[in-house]
Scaffold this active site. Structure first.
Site, short mmCIF file in Angstrom:
data_model
loop_
_atom_site.label_atom_id
_atom_site.label_comp_id
_atom_site.label_asym_id
_atom_site.label_seq_id
_atom_site.Cartn_x
_atom_site.Cartn_y
_atom_site.Cartn_z
N TYR A 1 18.63 9.19 23.89
CA TYR A 1 19.10 10.37 23.18
C TYR A 1 19.85 11.22 24.04
CZ TYR A 1 14.74 8.43 21.36
OH TYR A 1 13.61 7.70 20.82
N HIS B 1 10.15 8.25 26.42
CA HIS B 1 8.51 7.87 25.89
C HIS B 1 8.39 6.41 26.13
CE1 HIS B 1 10.88 5.75 22.60
NE2 HIS B 1 11.65 7.12 22.39
N ASP C 1 12.87 8.36 10.61
CA ASP C 1 11.51 7.55 11.37
C ASP C 1 10.32 7.90 10.31
OD1 ASP C 1 9.28 6.79 12.91
OD2 ASP C 1 9.65 7.72 14.64
N HIS D 1 -0.34 6.35 15.51
CA HIS D 1 -0.70 6.13 17.05
C HIS D 1 -2.03 5.57 17.21
CE1 HIS D 1 2.76 8.99 18.71
NE2 HIS D 1 3.18 7.95 17.62
N ASP E 1 5.23 2.11 10.64
CA ASP E 1 6.06 2.90 11.46
C ASP E 1 7.41 2.52 11.63
OD1 ASP E 1 6.86 5.00 13.03
OD2 ASP E 1 5.43 4.64 14.56
N GLU F 1 13.12 1.00 15.62
CA GLU F 1 11.56 0.85 15.74
C GLU F 1 11.14 -0.09 14.61
OE1 GLU F 1 9.13 4.31 14.87
OE2 GLU F 1 7.29 3.31 15.76
N ARG G 1 17.22 5.71 17.91
CA ARG G 1 16.00 4.67 18.09
C ARG G 1 15.71 3.73 17.06
NH1 ARG G 1 12.66 9.02 18.37
NH2 ARG G 1 11.98 9.16 16.33
N HIS H 1 10.45 14.42 17.75
CA HIS H 1 9.49 14.63 16.69
C HIS H 1 10.02 15.57 15.93
CE1 HIS H 1 5.74 12.30 18.41
NE2 HIS H 1 6.64 11.60 18.13
N HIS I 1 3.55 1.63 20.66
CA HIS I 1 2.02 2.24 20.70
C HIS I 1 1.40 1.07 19.72
CE1 HIS I 1 3.04 3.90 16.63
NE2 HIS I 1 4.08 4.47 17.42
N GLU J 1 9.98 0.50 19.88
CA GLU J 1 10.84 1.66 19.70
C GLU J 1 11.67 2.28 20.70
OE1 GLU J 1 8.58 5.08 18.38
OE2 GLU J 1 6.75 3.91 18.37
N ASP K 1 -8.61 29.94 -0.74
CA ASP K 1 -9.38 28.81 -0.82
C ASP K 1 -8.53 27.22 -1.09
OD1 ASP K 1 -8.31 29.27 -3.29
OD2 ASP K 1 -9.96 29.40 -4.41
N1 GLY Z 1 6.67 8.04 14.19
C1 GLY Z 1 6.30 8.41 15.75
C2 GLY Z 1 6.33 7.09 16.37
O1 GLY Z 1 7.29 6.45 16.33
O2 GLY Z 1 5.72 7.06 17.32
MN MN Z 2 7.96 6.08 14.40
MN MN Z 3 6.23 4.76 16.53
#
Ligand code: GLY
Ligand code: MN
Ligand code: MN
Length: 450
Positions: free
Chosen positions: A387, A349, A259, A360, A270, A406, A404, A242, A353, A383, A38
């Site tokens: 890699y 990528h 991140d 996102h 983000d 961002e 990365r 991720h 976004h 971002e 539960d």
């Molecule tokens: N944290 C996921 C992205 O940067 O899109």
């Molecule tokens: Mn991110």
């Molecule tokens: Mn992001």
């Protein structure tokens, strides 16, 4: 909810109904998912339900109807129940739905499906997002079909079905003045936590300890929920986009990629920063970092109204490709590398976004087949990353480096504004910040350091 906020949500409903044709919209908040026994997963109301109501409770439905100039807003909510409140806490109840959230009429959510034939009867259009909750979908479809069997009595169900996300997603793409204040607030909370992480980082910590510093600082500053699961990736783990295992030990020569984003008032941030656990970048780390930073700055410099999302992506990508050539990972011209997509093993990528109620965030990236043009009030992440896994094409000195960077960027009438610029990202700034700053741990000893 403050009076000011009440007005804000009323205006949003008006804007939604302005864009709706005559008919009725059914917008659910959603129900908690069961984890086991539960015990439920943490519940978060649907962003579209919040957008139009300001309410965050589970098991509620907003019913917005429009017939010419006649409009109404009804809420179906969990009723006041002192017995249940002992277990799960306060709820607005029917009275709160009217007084706090401004519903014209409020009902017990237990009556929603009983009332549905009446709600949908002779409505020309239904606005409802099918495909999210199959059980609700089936019940709503059954009612629309049953109503159509009543034609001889002059009764019909809605003939047209529309997805309300066509309206809400457009509303969410361009932020207004209050939305921008909210974005700035959560960007500030998140930025502070990143500075704390830079102060706290030590070789020998577990990645999850550092993630906990970030999340503790979010909470301390009013970030009551995470925008997404925190990524804290040391060394080669940073090449997993991720990565959320967060259970490795941070090595002395590792870069750590963090991140993370707080959520505050249902609005998300983000940020990613990549920094050396020791406080000093090694020369190959610094080389790779400089290219990613240059790509990020170049992409941000391209952001202004009228520029397309694709152009921003391209601006960053060209620099990353030049970097891959300079680091002897790839041969060829930037043009040919982009054409053949030979860069994809190291940058797979997009440049960023939309950001807002969801990390996102919703909203189109293409309009009539063309990349969308930026407008003031849009918020986008920028971002880029590189890699390098253990791949033969990669010079050995770069293997195991993942970077990365961002930031969250608001499009303004004259260009753009970085909402997360408070977190160091220049190499000398980062090294100075980690080296000079007073330890976050003063008085708090990290448990995993022997
Ligand atoms: N944290 C996921 C992205 O940067 O899109
Ligand atoms: Mn991110
Ligand atoms: Mn992001």
């Amino acid at each position: 909810m403050k009076t000011m906020d009440k007005t804000r949500f009323r205006k949003r409903r008006e804007a939604f109904m302005d864009m709706m044709e005559d008919g009725v919209a059914l917008i659910p908040s959603g129900s908690p998912a069961l984890r086991n026994g539960d015990v439920e997963y943490p519940f978060r109301a649907s962003s579209d339900f919040f957008l139009l109501t300001g309410m965050t409770e589970p098991d509620a439905w907003a019913v917005l109807s429009k017939q010419g100039d006649t409009r109404s807003f009804q809420l179906y909510v969990r009723p006041f129940d002192p017995e249940q409140e002992i277990w799960t806490g306060r709820r607005a109840g029917l009275k709160g739905a009217r007084k706090t959230f401004g519903a014209d009429l409020a009902h017990d959510v237990g009556e929603f499906f009983d009332h549905l034939p009446e709600i949908l009867q002779n409505q020309p259009r239904l606005y409802y997002s099918f495909g999210i909750d199959e059980k609700c979908d089936a019940r709503i479809l059954a009612v629309t079909n049953t109503l159509k069997q009543e034609a001889r009595r002059g009764i019909s169900g809605p003939w047209e079905i529309h997805d309300p996300r066509r309206i809400t997603w457009r509303m969410r793409l361009v932020k207004d003045r209050c939305d921008i204040q909210d974005q700035k607030k959560v960007a500030g909370i998140t930025a502070s936590a990143f500075k704390a992480a830079m102060r706290a980082v030590r070789p020998g910590m577990k990645e999850y300890e550092l993630a906990a510093v970030v999340e503790f600082e979010f909470a301390r500053r009013g970030g009551n929920r995470l925008a997404f699961d925190t990524i804290c990736a040391a060394g080669a783990n940073a090449a997993t986009l991720h990565y959320t295992a967060n259970d490795a030990v941070i090595g002395p020569d590792d870069l750590v990629l963090v991140d993370a984003g707080a959520e505050h008032g249902m609005v998300t941030a983000d940020i990613t920063r990549t920094f050396p656990a020791s406080g000093r970048f090694t020369p190959p780390q610094a080389t790779a970092y400089r290219w990613v930073l240059k790509a990020q700055k170049t992409a941000i410099a391209a952001i202004r109204p009228g520029v397309t999302y694709a152009e921003v992506h391209r601006a960053g990508l060209e620099v990353l490709c030049a970097g891959l050539v300079a680091m002897k990972v790839l041969d060829g011209t930037v043009e040919s590398i982009i054409e053949s997509q030979a860069y994809r093993p190291w940058f797979m990528h997009r440049i960023g976004h939309w950001l807002g109620l969801d990390c996102h965030d919703v909203g189109p990236y293409f309009v009539d087949g063309d990349s969308i043009r930026l407008e003031p009030g849009m918020v986008i992440t920028v971002e880029p990353g590189l890699y390098f896994r253990n791949q033969p094409e990669v010079p050995e000195k770069y293997r195991g480096i993942g970077i990365r960077i961002e930031d969250d960027v608001l499009v303004t009438p004259s260009g753009c504004k970085i909402l997360t610029s408070d977190v160091p990202k220049e190499i000398n700034e980062i090294e100075r910040f980690i080296g000079e700053s007073k330890s976050w741990w003063d008085g708090i000893e990290p448990a995993s350091i022997e």
